[in-house]
Scaffold this active site. Structure first.
Site, PDB file in Angstrom:
ATOM      1  N   ASP A 128       1.068  -1.259  -0.080  1.00  0.00           N
ATOM      2  CA  ASP A 128      -0.220  -0.153   0.029  1.00  0.00           C
ATOM      3  C   ASP A 128       1.029   0.789  -0.190  1.00  0.00           C
ATOM      4  O   ASP A 128       2.121   1.383   0.877  1.00  0.00           O
ATOM      5  CB  ASP A 128      -0.638   0.452   1.246  1.00  0.00           C
ATOM      6  N   GLU A 159     -10.073  -2.565   3.840  1.00  0.00           N
ATOM      7  CA  GLU A 159      -9.130  -1.892   4.460  1.00  0.00           C
ATOM      8  C   GLU A 159      -8.923  -0.282   3.798  1.00  0.00           C
ATOM      9  O   GLU A 159      -9.815  -0.071   2.718  1.00  0.00           O
ATOM     10  CB  GLU A 159      -8.185  -2.357   4.347  1.00  0.00           C
TER      11      GLU A 159
END
Ligand code: FRU
Length: 521
Positions: free
Chosen positions: A49, A225
């Site tokens: 990420d 998420e």
């Protein structure tokens, strides 16, 4: 000496090999097979990420989930790079290391302009990172902070960590913004297994009060998420803003695996309320909307503190998918980010939709332009065959009209013998990207295949932009209304476009191709 200082020095020695040449690495290092030339990649090792994206003092910061010790997920730390133009990135040393059995999971960063934290020095506002501490020896995740007084070059973990702990095993990815109307910080954070987003407020980033929860809603197959929450301008002459809540889902996205959904509504400082406009009827209030229909766009979040004079909402995502990310056969790095993109909202026949375009800075990488207008598809194919593009880095902008009765058009990018990526549009409004014969596909059973985007505007007119890098393709259809991001790993060196379907009954209003220059050092 504190244990953390000793650990940092040891890490520094271990990593010396990788980072000794900063800030100017030898350029051969960035010309390996499939090394993206337009997209951000770490010099070596594993990345997932994007984290802590913030603009400060002329620099865009990009932190990212990073394993300093290997090319698979593990030992999560925050890698770090800065850019002045969103295209050329300078690698900096790791900003936050795993330490004391706590990994540094995803999160955000802000500039604390009013020094609400008291971390500032000599009247200079501190940068503050808000991240998830993931405990490796017990089932716990909580929210922690760290600050920098030197433009993000070095970071100190706050002695009072954690700043928010609900005793949960899964509770992560805080995205923090300054909410001017309530003069407070607002944290948007995922409660993954519950499929909920929680909102908290704080005067100083150190003490947090629960405001409200949103969810479950939309796509709830996968865990939730990496959320984000921001106001966004609706295109058009009248000034109008709505709030967008981003919720990335670990699985169950339309193309399979992980993906990025969003919600449009209002945020009043306490609560996010989903829009129930005529286009989002009450009967289906939780219809999932998708930011990208491809396989490879995840954990996208936006930059904080973009100056008002710029006014853009910019973001990027991780260009991979949890289904196969650990097996993509690149070395010595693994994973790239998508291009930075500019966001807006558009009122479409289906309701308000998120619009994305590559950040305009990409234009600086354009070199030779090839242009064709008012031709038939067959003439265009002849022209495309004679194009001597020297670069594998290409941008295409196309405006095509299919004749009445012609239901499908296609665009094939051939990269070698028996090797191509194919895009197909049906008049009914379904777009399909097929990478099943696109080169190296056998490293994971889930990589190969064709993936559908059912939200393309129906009709005979097609208008799109494509960005091709060494190992990815990003499609921005209908002025950014539908995005499709896909990895592909060509074995061959050819780059030949051909129109398919019924080229003779296809009117090519415009076909522009730019060769792009590498953004690597
Ligand atoms: C999303 C994610 C986050 C987490 C991070 C760990 O890809 O699972 O929820 O913070 O990756 O690397």
């Amino acid at each position: 000496m504190s244990p953390s200082l000793i650990q940092s020095i040891v890490y520094g020695l271990i990593l010396g090999g990788a980072f000794s040449t900063f800030p100017c690495q030898a350029s051969e290092a960035y010309r390996e097979p499939w090394r993206p030339q337009l997209h951000f990649t770490p010099a070596k090792n594993w990345m997932n990420d994007p984290n802590g994206m913030v603009f400060y003092d002329g620099e865009y910061h990009l932190f990212y989930q990073y394993n300093p010790f290997g090319d698979k997920w593990g030992h999560m730390s925050w890698g770090h790079a800065v850019s002045q133009d969103l295209m050329r990135w300078e690698h900096l040393p790791v900003a936050l290391y795993e330490e004391n059995d706590i990994m540094i999971f995803s999160g955000s960063a802000v500039v604390d302009w009013n020094n609400t934290t008291g971390f500032g020095r000599n009247g200079t506002p501190p940068m503050v990172a808000i991240y998830t501490g993931h405990y490796t020896k017990k089932p716990l995740q909580n929210q922690q902070i760290a600050y920098s007084n030197d433009r993000g070059r070095t970071w100190t973990k706050y002695a009072g960590n954690p700043v928010l702990d609900i005793g949960a095993k899964d509770f992560r990815d805080p995205k923090v913004m300054w909410h001017a109307p309530t003069q407070s910080w607002v944290m948007t954070v995922a409660w993954p297994v519950e499929r909920k987003i929680r909102f908290y407020a704080s005067p100083d980033l150190k003490t947090w009060t629960h405001l409200s929860d949103f969810g479950p809603a939309g796509s709830t197959v996968g865990i939730w998420e990496c959320p984000d929450l921001f106001p966004l301008r609706v295109e058009g002459p009248a000034w109008r803003e709505k709030w967008v809540l981003i919720v990335n889902v670990g699985s169950g996205a339309p193309a399979g695996g992980s993906g990025c959904q969003y919600f449009v509504g209002e945020f009043d400082g306490t609560r996010f309320t989903l829009d129930s406009s005529p286009h989002m009827p009450q009967t289906r209030p939780t219809q999932a909307l998708w930011a990208d229909w491809g396989r490879d766009f995840y954990a996208a979040v936006s930059w904080s503190d973009i100056p008002k004079s710029d006014g853009r909402r910019l973001w990027l995502g991780w260009m991979s998918n949890w289904e196969y990310a650990n097996d993509v056969p690149t070395a010595p790095w693994r994973s790239a980010m998508s291009l930075p993109r500019e966001l807006s909202l558009r009122e479409t026949s289906r309701g308000l939709r998120l619009i994305q375009q590559p950040a305009r800075e990409l234009k600086k990488l354009r070199t030779r332009r090839h242009r064709l207008s008012s031709a038939t598809g067959s003439e265009a194919n002849t022209w495309l065959r004679t194009l001597q593009t020297k670069s594998p880095l290409l941008e295409m902008a196309a405006e095509l009209d299919a004749s009445p009765g012609v239901s499908n058009i296609g665009l094939r990018l051939t990269t070698g013998a028996e090797e191509s990526v194919v895009l197909r549009w049906s008049a009914g409004g379904i777009m399909n990207l097929d990478r099943s014969r696109s080169g190296k596909v056998d490293f994971h059973p889930k990589f190969s295949g064709a993936f559908e985007s059912p939200e393309v505007s129906p009709g005979r007119r097609h208008r799109f932009r494509l960005i091709i890098d060494t190992s990815s393709i990003e499609l921005f259809d209908n002025d950014g209304e539908t995005c499709v991001t896909s990895l592909f790993l060509p074995m061959g060196k050819d780059r030949l476009f051909q129109l398919e379907g019924a080229p003779s009954s296809l009117k090519v209003k415009k076909l522009e191709i730019w060769e792009l220059r590498s953004a690597m050092p």
